[in-house]
Design an enzyme around this catalytic site. Structure first.
Site, PDB file in Angstrom:
ATOM      1  N   ASP A  43       0.890   8.566   8.674  1.00 53.85           N
ATOM      2  CA  ASP A  43       1.534   7.263   8.908  1.00 53.85           C
ATOM      3  C   ASP A  43       2.090   6.718   7.587  1.00 53.85           C
ATOM      4  O   ASP A  43       2.759   5.687   7.554  1.00 53.85           O
ATOM      5  CB  ASP A  43       0.584   6.274   9.590  1.00 53.85           C
ATOM      6  CG  ASP A  43      -0.682   6.023   8.803  1.00 53.85           C
ATOM      7  OD1 ASP A  43      -0.875   6.645   7.731  1.00 53.85           O
ATOM      8  OD2 ASP A  43      -1.497   5.193   9.249  1.00 53.85           O
ATOM      9  N   SER A  44       1.861   7.472   6.489  1.00 55.57           N
ATOM     10  CA  SER A  44       2.538   7.184   5.222  1.00 55.57           C
ATOM     11  C   SER A  44       4.050   7.296   5.401  1.00 55.57           C
ATOM     12  O   SER A  44       4.818   6.853   4.554  1.00 55.57           O
ATOM     13  CB  SER A  44       2.058   8.139   4.119  1.00 55.57           C
ATOM     14  OG  SER A  44       2.084   9.478   4.570  1.00 55.57           O
ATOM     15  N   ASP A  82      -0.948  11.312  12.533  1.00 55.21           N
ATOM     16  CA  ASP A  82      -1.788  10.116  12.448  1.00 55.21           C
ATOM     17  C   ASP A  82      -1.656   9.237  13.689  1.00 55.21           C
ATOM     18  O   ASP A  82      -0.553   9.064  14.214  1.00 55.21           O
ATOM     19  CB  ASP A  82      -1.354   9.268  11.240  1.00 55.21           C
ATOM     20  CG  ASP A  82      -2.255   9.465  10.042  1.00 55.21           C
ATOM     21  OD1 ASP A  82      -3.467   9.688  10.230  1.00 55.21           O
ATOM     22  OD2 ASP A  82      -1.750   9.388   8.912  1.00 55.21           O
ATOM     23  N   GLU A 113      -8.261   6.894  11.343  1.00 57.81           N
ATOM     24  CA  GLU A 113      -8.928   6.323  10.160  1.00 57.81           C
ATOM     25  C   GLU A 113     -10.198   5.565  10.544  1.00 57.81           C
ATOM     26  O   GLU A 113     -10.243   4.896  11.576  1.00 57.81           O
ATOM     27  CB  GLU A 113      -7.970   5.359   9.447  1.00 57.81           C
ATOM     28  CG  GLU A 113      -6.839   6.064   8.746  1.00 57.81           C
ATOM     29  CD  GLU A 113      -6.016   5.136   7.858  1.00 57.81           C
ATOM     30  OE1 GLU A 113      -6.408   3.967   7.647  1.00 57.81           O
ATOM     31  OE2 GLU A 113      -4.968   5.599   7.370  1.00 57.81           O
ATOM     32  N   GLU A 180     -10.623  10.031   1.016  1.00 59.49           N
ATOM     33  CA  GLU A 180      -9.563   9.496   0.155  1.00 59.49           C
ATOM     34  C   GLU A 180     -10.146   8.551  -0.891  1.00 59.49           C
ATOM     35  O   GLU A 180     -10.920   7.648  -0.566  1.00 59.49           O
ATOM     36  CB  GLU A 180      -8.511   8.759   1.011  1.00 59.49           C
ATOM     37  CG  GLU A 180      -7.370   8.200   0.161  1.00 59.49           C
ATOM     38  CD  GLU A 180      -6.103   7.860   0.951  1.00 59.49           C
ATOM     39  OE1 GLU A 180      -6.031   8.155   2.154  1.00 59.49           O
ATOM     40  OE2 GLU A 180      -5.185   7.282   0.326  1.00 59.49           O
TER      41      GLU A 180
HETATM   42  O1  KIV Z   1      -0.795   8.999   5.956  1.00 63.30           O
HETATM   43  C1  KIV Z   1      -1.077   9.887   5.124  1.00 63.30           C
HETATM   44  O2  KIV Z   1      -0.187  10.448   4.470  1.00 63.30           O
HETATM   45  C2  KIV Z   1      -2.474  10.251   4.956  1.00 63.30           C
HETATM   46  C3  KIV Z   1      -2.824  11.258   3.893  1.00 63.30           C
HETATM   47  C4  KIV Z   1      -2.551  10.759   2.546  1.00 63.30           C
HETATM   48  C5  KIV Z   1      -4.202  11.752   4.029  1.00 63.30           C
HETATM   49  O3  KIV Z   1      -3.297   9.758   5.637  1.00 63.30           O
END
Ligand code: KIV
Length: 263
Positions: A43-44, A82, A113, A180
């Site tokens: 979700d980044s 995600d 998460e 993380e």
């Molecule tokens: O959303 C993301 O990119 C992540 C990774 C950094 C583990 O959760």
């Protein structure tokens, strides 16, 4: 690795697991031909691809769109996506609809998460045939609770809480766990106390594998320089100088030359 069994296999062979994030078709094609083991549509995407300050702006539609683009380029690697912020807090039906949309887009597992308040949902998803990856330590969707993207588990009580979360997540049926922004000693303790593999980001070298955001490890974001990040490419400066070369050649009427012209 082509499927979820690869995680267990690599861990049992004592081989570290390498993962990167990916959000689009052309990057997915390159990753597919690389030696990277598995891919996360994080979700980044909300930050890296859409310019938001946090991952809170990711939506199920956004995750499904990026997942399907990645899936079209990724033929040989296991694909995890995600579950976006609060998607599991709107009731079971909405949770299932969200996971369904992301799976129909091409995901083969979902990452969720946190631990407290999600263990039952994880258990429910796993028993419905959905592989779930956990994520603890700094969980970016809770950035406002932490007051920033900061190292977690620094006090004895926080460390104990995180170690306990890891065990409860394993009991709820996850197949792997992202750690993380944790001190190496805590990641080591967690990794040694679980049978499933741990995948670290900013969590030191004692995890079963590592994950980095693709654009960060390619050096595409010149302003993002945390201690944990190693840049494997000069993405920002290389792309900028390619653009400037092209501009110069257009201005000087050097491009296109005879070679790039039809006569
Ligand atoms: O959303 C993301 O990119 C992540 C990774 C950094 C583990 O959760």
């Amino acid at each position: 690795m082509k499927n979820i069994n690869g995680f267990k296999k690599l861990k049992s062979e004592g081989k570290n697991i390498s993962m990167v994030t990916c959000y689009d078709y052309w990057s997915a094609q390159i990753i597919d031909e690389s030696d990277i083991d598995a891919v996360l549509v994080g979700d980044s995407a909300a930050m890296v691809m859409h310019g938001f300050d946090t991952t809170i702006n990711a939506t199920v539609d956004m995750m499904a769109t990026h997942t399907s683009a990645v899936k079209r380029g990724l033929k040989n690697k296991f694909l995890i996506s995600d579950l976006p912020f609060l998607a599991h807090k709107k009731g079971r039906e909405k949770l299932i609809d969200s996971v369904d949309a992301i799976f129909k887009a091409g995901a083969e597992a979902i990452k969720i998460e946190g631990a407290n308040g999600v263990l039952d949902d994880i258990n429910y998803l796993v028993s419905s045939g959905i592989p779930v990856m956990g994520h603890i330590g700094l969980t970016p969707q809770s950035v406002h609770k932490f007051g920033g993207f900061t190292l977690q588990g620094e006090s004895q009580s926080d460390a104990e809480k995180i170690i306990d979360e890891a065990k409860r997540l394993e009991d709820s049926g996850i197949f792997a766990l992202v750690l993380e922004m944790l001190p190496s000693e805590i990641s080591k303790t967690i990794t040694e106390s679980l049978t499933i593999p741990t995948i670290g980001i900013g969590a030191g070298k004692y995890t079963s594998g590592q994950i980095l955001v693709l654009h960060d490890m390619l050096g595409l974001n010149k302003n993002f320089n945390p201690k944990f990040l190693k840049k494997y490419f000069t993405g920002y400066s290389s792309i900028k100088s390619a653009l400037n070369n092209y501009n110069e050649e257009v201005k000087a009427n050097v491009f296109p030359s005879e070679k790039e012209s039809y006569n």
